[in-house]
Design a protein around this motif. Structure first.
Motif: not given
Length: 413
Positions: A69-72, A228-229, A390-391
């Motif tokens: 569930e990363p923001s990017s 994704a949002s 870093g993610v």
């Protein structure tokens, strides 16, 4: 002289006397203060080029990062002449945009489009040229934890690449977008699930698997940050049925859609090492270990001294190709071997702690850590410089080891 003029003159003299008194009192305070009571601030600079270097530096590979569930969502690959291959792909579910969907009689797919808004990129956007989209009946789950080195290859072994074509708008666009046209077969597979499996999202996801989106061209030199949002992020099946020739079934890519960023492993052998430099890379790349040493020498400098401030600073070596991180993180290793944040961050706040890239350098305020390190045996001598975020970014930073400095401001007790 009239009465009004007299009042103005008197008022002028009173103000002048008051201002003079204020000035004199400040000077008088300094004049009568004994020299022994004045606080004098001294500084000392501990550098790698000194007679007793205050730390040892080691570049290490990052094992993995939690990446669900990363923001990017990161997509792309870069073959860096210093850091080697940096490859990112991701897995995603899709989710119903509404419940109790009625597909009508005899739904037939017309086209399928997977689109993502993107918020940025690292490298050369024009080099993105070889995207793959694969589907598997295997599931990923929103309430599970996944890591960036997790192996999902068995999910997609032998599966078909669904991508027919893609376009990506320039970053100058008011709404940057990556749009991918997929094989109609995946859309028909969804329509064939029927109304009963479109009753709610849980039922749908129990009967439909996940997608793997990748880009591994040897000519690519970019990692794109997909959102994704985003307002234009969606999975859309265009179709017709016996009653209507222009319908669409929309799915969302965030919300209840599980998502995982995946990165290639990066052994130290990938890195073109220069011993006078240290290296930090996002996407589970590399980190720099700082081991404090010569503590007895440092203790002797600060004997009978009050520490006012301690900073750690260093310069960056830029090569004009890949930009360094906008922020770095600095953590300490506790006695159990766990990385934890410094109290200079958790107590004082981010603006006090520092770590931003500014004027080709970084600086951290480590006063609380340094004082505790000197006073408490439970504090280990190990710190780590890590990629911040870093993610969700692909940056890398090269540090000039000879520029690393601990600056100590102190006063006599």
């Amino acid at each position: 002289m009239n009465i009004t003029g007299s009042k103005i003159l008197i008022l002028f003299f009173v103000i002048t006397i008051l201002l003079s008194a204020c000035d004199e009192s400040s000077e008088l305070g300094l004049e009568v203060q004994p020299n022994s009571d004045k606080i004098e601030i001294f500084n000392n600079f501990l550098t790698q080029t000194g007679q007793l270097p205050p730390f040892a530096l080691t570049t290490e590979s990052v094992d993995s990062l939690r990446s669900d569930e990363p923001s990017s969502l990161l997509l792309g690959s870069i073959d860096d002449p210093i850091f080697g291959e940096n490859i990112s792909s991701f897995l995603t579910q899709i989710s119903l945009s509404q419940s109790n969907i009625d597909l009508g009689s005899n739904p037939i797919v017309d086209s399928v489009v997977l689109s993502y808004s993107y918020s940025g990129y690292y490298g050369d956007l024009a080099s993105l040229n070889n995207i793959h989209v694969n589907y598997s009946d295997e599931k990923i789950y929103k309430d599970s934890i996944y890591y960036s080195n997790q192996d999902f290859s068995n999910f997609f072994t032998g599966t078909q690449d669904l991508l027919l074509d893609f376009t990506i708008s320039p970053d100058s666009s008011s709404s940057p977008l990556l749009s991918m046209k997929l094989d109609n077969g995946i859309g028909q597979q969804i329509l064939d699930l029927g109304n009963s499996n479109m009753a709610d999202n849980q039922t749908f996801q129990e009967n439909f698997g996940s997608f793997w989106i990748s880009e591994m061209s040897i000519n690519s030199n970019v990692v794109v940050y997909l959102n994704a949002s985003g307002s234009n992020s969606s999975f859309t099946v265009y179709y017709h049925n016996d009653d209507n020739d222009s319908l669409q079934l929309n799915f969302v890519l965030d919300g209840e859609s599980a998502r995982v960023n995946l990165f290639n492993e990066k052994p130290l052998s990938n890195l073109l090492v220069n011993e006078s430099r240290s290296y930090i890379q996002s996407m589970a790349g590399f980190q720099t270990k700082i081991e404090l040493q010569n503590i007895n020498y440092i203790d002797s400098i600060l004997s009978n001294k009050a520490i006012n401030q301690v900073t750690l600073s260093f310069n960056v070596i830029e090569d004009g190709i890949y930009s360094p991180h906008q922020n770095l993180s600095l953590v300490r290793v506790d006695s159990s071997g766990t990385n934890i944040f410094l109290k200079d961050l958790t107590v004082e706040g981010a603006s006090h702690f520092g770590g931003e890239f500014d004027n080709n350098s970084y600086e951290f305020n480590i006063t609380r850590f340094f004082s505790n390190y000197l006073l408490h045996d439970s504090y280990t001598n190990e710190l780590y410089l890590l990629a911040s975020g870093g993610v969700i970014n692909a940056n890398r930073t090269i540090i000039d080891n000879n520029s690393i400095t601990i600056t100590i401001l102190y006063s006599d007790l």
